[in-house]
Design a protein around this motif. Structure first.
Motif, mmCIF file in Angstrom:
data_model
loop_
_atom_site.group_PDB
_atom_site.id
_atom_site.type_symbol
_atom_site.label_atom_id
_atom_site.label_comp_id
_atom_site.label_asym_id
_atom_site.label_seq_id
_atom_site.Cartn_x
_atom_site.Cartn_y
_atom_site.Cartn_z
ATOM 1 N N HIS A 83 -31.323 46.087 27.852
ATOM 2 C CA HIS A 83 -30.661 46.667 26.590
ATOM 3 C C HIS A 83 -29.381 45.707 25.839
ATOM 4 C CE1 HIS A 83 -30.161 49.563 23.387
ATOM 5 N NE2 HIS A 83 -31.363 50.297 23.904
ATOM 6 N N TYR A 84 -29.731 45.692 24.446
ATOM 7 C CA TYR A 84 -28.795 45.194 23.587
ATOM 8 C C TYR A 84 -27.285 46.104 23.788
ATOM 9 C CZ TYR A 84 -26.329 43.639 19.503
ATOM 10 O OH TYR A 84 -25.304 43.188 18.427
ATOM 11 N N ILE A 85 -26.302 45.343 23.928
ATOM 12 C CA ILE A 85 -24.888 46.161 23.824
ATOM 13 C C ILE A 85 -24.128 45.522 22.718
ATOM 14 C CG2 ILE A 85 -22.808 46.507 25.207
ATOM 15 C CD1 ILE A 85 -25.438 47.275 26.679
ATOM 16 N N LYS A 93 -12.866 46.304 19.522
ATOM 17 C CA LYS A 93 -13.430 45.982 18.049
ATOM 18 C C LYS A 93 -12.561 46.383 17.162
ATOM 19 C CE LYS A 93 -16.202 46.218 14.678
ATOM 20 N NZ LYS A 93 -16.102 47.227 13.435
ATOM 21 N N HIS A 94 -11.953 47.715 17.302
ATOM 22 C CA HIS A 94 -11.152 48.429 16.132
ATOM 23 C C HIS A 94 -9.790 48.035 16.557
ATOM 24 C CE1 HIS A 94 -14.948 50.608 15.690
ATOM 25 N NE2 HIS A 94 -14.925 50.788 16.999
ATOM 26 N N GLU A 95 -9.332 47.404 17.701
ATOM 27 C CA GLU A 95 -7.812 47.180 17.845
ATOM 28 C C GLU A 95 -7.496 45.599 17.592
ATOM 29 O OE1 GLU A 95 -7.712 50.210 21.630
ATOM 30 O OE2 GLU A 95 -7.572 48.076 22.148
ATOM 31 N N HIS A 96 -8.466 44.760 17.729
ATOM 32 C CA HIS A 96 -8.097 43.263 17.676
ATOM 33 C C HIS A 96 -9.250 42.462 17.094
ATOM 34 C CE1 HIS A 96 -9.857 42.887 21.531
ATOM 35 N NE2 HIS A 96 -9.014 43.579 22.034
ATOM 36 N N GLY A 97 -10.708 42.991 17.354
ATOM 37 C CA GLY A 97 -11.496 42.516 16.739
ATOM 38 C C GLY A 97 -12.230 41.332 17.511
ATOM 39 N N LYS A 98 -11.532 40.982 18.728
ATOM 40 C CA LYS A 98 -12.167 40.117 19.463
ATOM 41 C C LYS A 98 -13.254 40.432 20.510
ATOM 42 C CE LYS A 98 -7.699 37.630 19.185
ATOM 43 N NZ LYS A 98 -6.639 37.041 19.956
ATOM 44 N N GLU A 99 -14.393 40.817 20.019
ATOM 45 C CA GLU A 99 -15.308 41.167 20.777
ATOM 46 C C GLU A 99 -16.783 40.715 20.103
ATOM 47 O OE1 GLU A 99 -14.925 42.599 23.503
ATOM 48 O OE2 GLU A 99 -13.256 43.840 23.361
ATOM 49 N N VAL A 100 -17.770 40.379 21.058
ATOM 50 C CA VAL A 100 -18.820 39.762 20.502
ATOM 51 C C VAL A 100 -20.132 40.848 21.244
ATOM 52 C CG1 VAL A 100 -18.428 37.528 20.105
ATOM 53 C CG2 VAL A 100 -19.069 38.278 22.486
ATOM 54 N N PRO A 101 -21.338 41.005 20.772
ATOM 55 C CA PRO A 101 -22.226 41.741 21.455
ATOM 56 C C PRO A 101 -22.845 40.967 22.814
ATOM 57 C CG PRO A 101 -22.993 41.248 19.173
ATOM 58 C CD PRO A 101 -21.691 40.353 19.512
ATOM 59 N N THR A 102 -23.415 41.548 23.690
ATOM 60 C CA THR A 102 -24.318 41.037 24.797
ATOM 61 C C THR A 102 -25.435 41.665 25.206
ATOM 62 O OG1 THR A 102 -23.842 40.184 26.965
ATOM 63 C CG2 THR A 102 -23.048 42.460 26.526
ATOM 64 N N TRP A 103 -26.088 41.196 25.981
ATOM 65 C CA TRP A 103 -27.577 41.896 26.546
ATOM 66 C C TRP A 103 -27.419 42.190 28.025
ATOM 67 C CZ3 TRP A 103 -30.818 41.907 22.326
ATOM 68 C CH2 TRP A 103 -32.176 42.631 22.702
ATOM 69 N N ASN A 104 -27.495 43.482 28.446
ATOM 70 C CA ASN A 104 -27.556 43.823 29.723
ATOM 71 C C ASN A 104 -28.946 43.854 30.312
ATOM 72 O OD1 ASN A 104 -24.703 44.254 29.766
ATOM 73 N ND2 ASN A 104 -24.769 46.405 30.284
ATOM 74 N N VAL A 187 -19.635 51.630 26.474
ATOM 75 C CA VAL A 187 -21.014 51.172 26.743
ATOM 76 C C VAL A 187 -21.988 52.370 27.249
ATOM 77 C CG1 VAL A 187 -22.628 49.778 27.945
ATOM 78 C CG2 VAL A 187 -20.360 48.576 27.366
ATOM 79 N N ILE A 188 -21.293 53.250 27.919
ATOM 80 C CA ILE A 188 -22.263 54.298 28.569
ATOM 81 C C ILE A 188 -22.400 55.365 27.346
ATOM 82 C CG2 ILE A 188 -22.081 56.478 30.068
ATOM 83 C CD1 ILE A 188 -20.681 54.626 32.297
ATOM 84 N N ASP A 189 -21.034 55.434 26.647
ATOM 85 C CA ASP A 189 -21.339 56.421 25.493
ATOM 86 C C ASP A 189 -22.329 55.671 24.464
ATOM 87 O OD1 ASP A 189 -19.626 58.097 26.701
ATOM 88 O OD2 ASP A 189 -17.717 57.471 25.733
ATOM 89 N N GLY A 190 -22.126 54.407 24.217
ATOM 90 C CA GLY A 190 -22.933 54.092 22.922
ATOM 91 C C GLY A 190 -24.419 54.090 23.433
ATOM 92 N N LEU A 191 -24.799 53.582 24.871
ATOM 93 C CA LEU A 191 -26.138 54.007 25.126
ATOM 94 C C LEU A 191 -26.560 55.282 25.216
ATOM 95 C CD1 LEU A 191 -26.059 51.408 28.135
ATOM 96 C CD2 LEU A 191 -27.528 51.039 26.268
ATOM 97 N N ASP A 192 -25.948 56.245 25.517
ATOM 98 C CA ASP A 192 -26.115 57.443 25.498
ATOM 99 C C ASP A 192 -26.645 58.030 24.063
ATOM 100 O OD1 ASP A 192 -26.279 60.233 27.146
ATOM 101 O OD2 ASP A 192 -24.760 60.770 25.714
ATOM 102 N N GLU A 198 -35.188 53.515 27.109
ATOM 103 C CA GLU A 198 -34.594 52.243 27.460
ATOM 104 C C GLU A 198 -32.922 52.215 27.262
ATOM 105 O OE1 GLU A 198 -38.520 51.738 25.681
ATOM 106 O OE2 GLU A 198 -36.719 52.912 24.865
ATOM 107 N N SER A 199 -32.170 52.820 26.793
ATOM 108 C CA SER A 199 -30.871 52.888 26.612
ATOM 109 C C SER A 199 -30.252 53.814 27.862
ATOM 110 C CB SER A 199 -30.473 53.667 25.188
ATOM 111 O OG SER A 199 -30.445 55.038 24.938
ATOM 112 N N LEU A 200 -31.105 55.073 28.026
ATOM 113 C CA LEU A 200 -30.719 55.863 29.147
ATOM 114 C C LEU A 200 -30.966 55.115 30.542
ATOM 115 C CD1 LEU A 200 -31.957 59.203 27.745
ATOM 116 C CD2 LEU A 200 -29.650 58.449 27.641
ATOM 117 N N ALA A 201 -32.122 54.304 30.717
ATOM 118 C CA ALA A 201 -32.335 53.647 31.813
ATOM 119 C C ALA A 201 -30.950 52.520 32.257
ATOM 120 C CB ALA A 201 -33.415 52.789 31.965
ATOM 121 N N MET A 202 -30.559 52.017 30.913
ATOM 122 C CA MET A 202 -29.464 50.834 31.324
ATOM 123 C C MET A 202 -27.985 51.603 31.564
ATOM 124 S SD MET A 202 -27.906 48.116 31.633
ATOM 125 C CE MET A 202 -29.498 47.379 31.454
#
Length: 209
Positions: A83-85, A93-104, A187-192, A198-202
């Motif tokens: 799944h895409y993260i 992301k909301h505190e300093h913006g230094k985040e990027v997406p990934t794939w699990n 990440v768990i909350d986002g997938l949920d 697919e999101s629930l499996a991840m």
């Protein structure tokens, strides 16, 4: 396969469980003209060895079985949940913006010398095993014996068996192990929130860390 230490899965029962839950393999061999891949369901069976043996079949018209280099390991790839993260899920992301997406994802690579089998009795036994496994959840499971015997025998002439005794097994579970607890919970909350199969499996894999 490149496997960072945090993502390495060595537990054989866990690796075997992924193969059995996601049995469609990408079977890659070295052939005279280079790499060749087929996508086939494979059955994992115990044979007294550490890792077990994979059995499958392909169409006789598929040249992979004729042209493979028998003394070079074949590779069977089993892809599990993925799944895409989104970077927007991380608090950072909301505190300093230094985040990027990934794939699990979770994936297994099985290596071994591939054997070609053209024995009708072996093929019939394999087809019975393959069918029984995947019909088990049906209220009225279909069996190979439901079809006319002569018809099945004709079809057997059109396939060849493949057997891969596993001599190397790799498992990679890239499921947010490199993140802190706060990020993993995000990440768990986002997938949920996506609430897809697919999101629930991840989500379930991330929760097991």
């Amino acid at each position: 396969m490149y496997i960072p230490k945090a993502n390495e899965e060595k537990r054989i029962p866990v690796i075997h469980a992924l193969i059995q839950a996601h049995p469609l393999a990408s079977l890659v061999t070295m052939n005279a003209s280079g790499l060749f891949a087929s996508h086939i369901p494979m059955v994992l069976e115990a044979d007294g060895s550490e890792f077990g043996v994979l059995r499958g079949h392909i169409s006789r018209a598929n040249t992979q079985w004729r042209d493979l280099t028998p003394d070079v390991d074949a590779l069977a790839i089993f892809a599990g949940p993925q799944h895409y993260i989104s970077a927007s899920w991380y608090p950072g992301k909301h505190e300093h913006g230094k985040e990027v997406p990934t794939w699990n994802y979770a994936v297994v690579h099985a290596y071994g010398l591939l054997k070609v089998i053209q024995d009708a009795d072996w093929l019939l036994k394999h087809l019975n095993s393959l069918t029984d496994i995947h019909e088990a959840a049906s209220p009225i499971p279909w069996k190979v014996s439901d079809a006319p015997e002569a018809y099945i025998r004709t079809l057997l002439n059109g396939i060849v068996g493949l057997e891969l005794p596993i001599r190397r097994l790799e498992g990679k579970w890239k499921v947010s192990q490199n993140r802190n607890e706060r990020d993993r919970e995000a990440v768990i909350d986002g997938l949920d929130s996506l609430d897809t199969p697919e999101s629930l499996a991840m989500k379930a894999l991330v929760e097991k860390i």
